[in-house]
Design a protein around this motif. Structure first.
Motif, PDB file in Angstrom:
ATOM      1  N   CYS A  21       8.391   4.045  -2.568  1.00  0.00           N
ATOM      2  CA  CYS A  21       7.459   5.115  -2.196  1.00  0.00           C
ATOM      3  C   CYS A  21       7.806   6.449  -2.870  1.00  0.00           C
ATOM      4  O   CYS A  21       6.927   7.285  -3.056  1.00  0.00           O
ATOM      5  CB  CYS A  21       7.407   5.289  -0.688  1.00  0.00           C
ATOM      6  N   ARG A  22       9.061   6.630  -3.255  1.00  0.00           N
ATOM      7  CA  ARG A  22       9.418   7.897  -3.902  1.00  0.00           C
ATOM      8  C   ARG A  22       8.729   8.044  -5.258  1.00  0.00           C
ATOM      9  O   ARG A  22       8.618   9.134  -5.787  1.00  0.00           O
ATOM     10  CB  ARG A  22      10.913   8.095  -4.031  1.00  0.00           C
ATOM     11  N   HIS A  23       8.236   6.950  -5.822  1.00  0.00           N
ATOM     12  CA  HIS A  23       7.534   6.991  -7.104  1.00  0.00           C
ATOM     13  C   HIS A  23       6.031   7.220  -6.929  1.00  0.00           C
ATOM     14  O   HIS A  23       5.307   7.269  -7.912  1.00  0.00           O
ATOM     15  CB  HIS A  23       7.769   5.695  -7.874  1.00  0.00           C
ATOM     16  N   PHE A  24       5.583   7.329  -5.688  1.00  0.00           N
ATOM     17  CA  PHE A  24       4.168   7.502  -5.385  1.00  0.00           C
ATOM     18  C   PHE A  24       3.965   8.698  -4.446  1.00  0.00           C
ATOM     19  O   PHE A  24       3.421   8.553  -3.348  1.00  0.00           O
ATOM     20  CB  PHE A  24       3.596   6.236  -4.730  1.00  0.00           C
ATOM     21  N   PRO A  25       4.356   9.890  -4.870  1.00  0.00           N
ATOM     22  CA  PRO A  25       4.277  11.045  -3.967  1.00  0.00           C
ATOM     23  C   PRO A  25       2.856  11.453  -3.601  1.00  0.00           C
ATOM     24  O   PRO A  25       2.647  12.113  -2.588  1.00  0.00           O
ATOM     25  CB  PRO A  25       4.979  12.155  -4.743  1.00  0.00           C
ATOM     26  N   MET A  26       1.886  11.034  -4.372  1.00  0.00           N
ATOM     27  CA  MET A  26       0.511  11.441  -4.075  1.00  0.00           C
ATOM     28  C   MET A  26      -0.144  10.536  -3.030  1.00  0.00           C
ATOM     29  O   MET A  26      -1.234  10.817  -2.567  1.00  0.00           O
ATOM     30  CB  MET A  26      -0.338  11.441  -5.353  1.00  0.00           C
ATOM     31  N   GLN A  27       0.502   9.444  -2.660  1.00  0.00           N
ATOM     32  CA  GLN A  27      -0.042   8.597  -1.612  1.00  0.00           C
ATOM     33  C   GLN A  27       0.016   9.340  -0.280  1.00  0.00           C
ATOM     34  O   GLN A  27       0.757  10.298  -0.125  1.00  0.00           O
ATOM     35  CB  GLN A  27       0.725   7.271  -1.521  1.00  0.00           C
ATOM     36  N   THR A  28      -0.719   8.871   0.686  1.00  0.00           N
ATOM     37  CA  THR A  28      -0.842   9.553   1.973  1.00  0.00           C
ATOM     38  C   THR A  28       0.129   8.979   3.002  1.00  0.00           C
ATOM     39  O   THR A  28      -0.267   8.520   4.067  1.00  0.00           O
ATOM     40  CB  THR A  28      -2.294   9.450   2.474  1.00  0.00           C
ATOM     41  N   TRP A  29       1.417   9.020   2.710  1.00  0.00           N
ATOM     42  CA  TRP A  29       2.439   8.445   3.577  1.00  0.00           C
ATOM     43  C   TRP A  29       2.479   9.086   4.957  1.00  0.00           C
ATOM     44  O   TRP A  29       2.816   8.430   5.929  1.00  0.00           O
ATOM     45  CB  TRP A  29       3.818   8.570   2.932  1.00  0.00           C
ATOM     46  N   SER A  56      -6.746   3.497   0.914  1.00  0.00           N
ATOM     47  CA  SER A  56      -5.455   4.177   0.918  1.00  0.00           C
ATOM     48  C   SER A  56      -4.414   3.365   1.684  1.00  0.00           C
ATOM     49  O   SER A  56      -3.274   3.209   1.243  1.00  0.00           O
ATOM     50  CB  SER A  56      -5.604   5.571   1.518  1.00  0.00           C
ATOM     51  N   THR A  57      -4.810   2.830   2.826  1.00  0.00           N
ATOM     52  CA  THR A  57      -3.903   2.002   3.617  1.00  0.00           C
ATOM     53  C   THR A  57      -3.493   0.760   2.826  1.00  0.00           C
ATOM     54  O   THR A  57      -2.316   0.373   2.840  1.00  0.00           O
ATOM     55  CB  THR A  57      -4.548   1.608   4.952  1.00  0.00           C
ATOM     56  N   ALA A  58      -4.426   0.156   2.107  1.00  0.00           N
ATOM     57  CA  ALA A  58      -4.114  -1.022   1.290  1.00  0.00           C
ATOM     58  C   ALA A  58      -3.130  -0.659   0.179  1.00  0.00           C
ATOM     59  O   ALA A  58      -2.213  -1.430  -0.126  1.00  0.00           O
ATOM     60  CB  ALA A  58      -5.389  -1.608   0.702  1.00  0.00           C
ATOM     61  N   ALA A  59      -3.293   0.510  -0.423  1.00  0.00           N
ATOM     62  CA  ALA A  59      -2.375   0.954  -1.476  1.00  0.00           C
ATOM     63  C   ALA A  59      -0.970   1.182  -0.924  1.00  0.00           C
ATOM     64  O   ALA A  59       0.024   0.786  -1.537  1.00  0.00           O
ATOM     65  CB  ALA A  59      -2.900   2.231  -2.136  1.00  0.00           C
ATOM     66  N   LEU A  60      -0.885   1.792   0.248  1.00  0.00           N
ATOM     67  CA  LEU A  60       0.414   2.002   0.884  1.00  0.00           C
ATOM     68  C   LEU A  60       1.083   0.662   1.194  1.00  0.00           C
ATOM     69  O   LEU A  60       2.276   0.475   0.937  1.00  0.00           O
ATOM     70  CB  LEU A  60       0.258   2.814   2.169  1.00  0.00           C
ATOM     71  N   SER A  61       0.315  -0.246   1.741  1.00  0.00           N
ATOM     72  CA  SER A  61       0.839  -1.567   2.087  1.00  0.00           C
ATOM     73  C   SER A  61       1.361  -2.292   0.853  1.00  0.00           C
ATOM     74  O   SER A  61       2.416  -2.935   0.908  1.00  0.00           O
ATOM     75  CB  SER A  61      -0.235  -2.420   2.753  1.00  0.00           C
ATOM     76  N   ALA A  62       0.638  -2.204  -0.247  1.00  0.00           N
ATOM     77  CA  ALA A  62       1.049  -2.884  -1.475  1.00  0.00           C
ATOM     78  C   ALA A  62       2.401  -2.361  -1.959  1.00  0.00           C
ATOM     79  O   ALA A  62       3.257  -3.140  -2.389  1.00  0.00           O
ATOM     80  CB  ALA A  62      -0.012  -2.703  -2.557  1.00  0.00           C
ATOM     81  N   VAL A  63       2.607  -1.059  -1.882  1.00  0.00           N
ATOM     82  CA  VAL A  63       3.892  -0.487  -2.287  1.00  0.00           C
ATOM     83  C   VAL A  63       4.991  -0.996  -1.358  1.00  0.00           C
ATOM     84  O   VAL A  63       6.034  -1.477  -1.809  1.00  0.00           O
ATOM     85  CB  VAL A  63       3.841   1.059  -2.289  1.00  0.00           C
ATOM     86  N   CYS A  64       4.763  -0.918  -0.063  1.00  0.00           N
ATOM     87  CA  CYS A  64       5.785  -1.342   0.902  1.00  0.00           C
ATOM     88  C   CYS A  64       6.112  -2.827   0.787  1.00  0.00           C
ATOM     89  O   CYS A  64       7.287  -3.211   0.893  1.00  0.00           O
ATOM     90  CB  CYS A  64       5.341  -1.030   2.323  1.00  0.00           C
ATOM     91  N   LEU A  65       5.106  -3.657   0.591  1.00  0.00           N
ATOM     92  CA  LEU A  65       5.342  -5.097   0.548  1.00  0.00           C
ATOM     93  C   LEU A  65       6.221  -5.510  -0.624  1.00  0.00           C
ATOM     94  O   LEU A  65       6.902  -6.533  -0.554  1.00  0.00           O
ATOM     95  CB  LEU A  65       4.018  -5.851   0.513  1.00  0.00           C
TER      96      LEU A  65
END
Length: 79
Positions: A11-19, A30-39
């Motif tokens: 997640c540190r490489h995606f600071p523009m996401q809505t964490w 946005s939720t799907a994008a966050l999930s993809a990074v976490c998974l």
């Protein structure tokens, strides 16, 4: 204090996401994008344990919304 595992978190490489945006203010895309990074994150179990230890109840951590209504007692990173 920063935990050592945080240096490896994707997640540190995606600071523009809505964490830190609450679920009701986030789009499904946005939720799907966050999930993809976490998974695909190698430190997801450490992240899940951290939110449990710290009692974090907001934002998106370890692949799940951490709002009070969504928080579970699992430390394995499973949503």
């Amino acid at each position: 204090m920063t935990e050592s595992w945080m240096a490896e978190a994707l997640c540190r490489h995606f600071p523009m996401q809505t964490w830190i945006v609450e679920p009701e203010d986030r789009t499904s895309a946005s939720t799907a994008a966050l999930s993809a990074v976490c998974l695909s994150c190698p430190v997801r179990p450490a992240c899940a344990g951290y939110v449990l230890r710290k009692g974090i109840v907001s934002g998106f951590w370890a692949g799940a919304d951490r709002s009070p209504s969504n928080v579970t007692d699992r430390a394995d990173g499973a949503a």
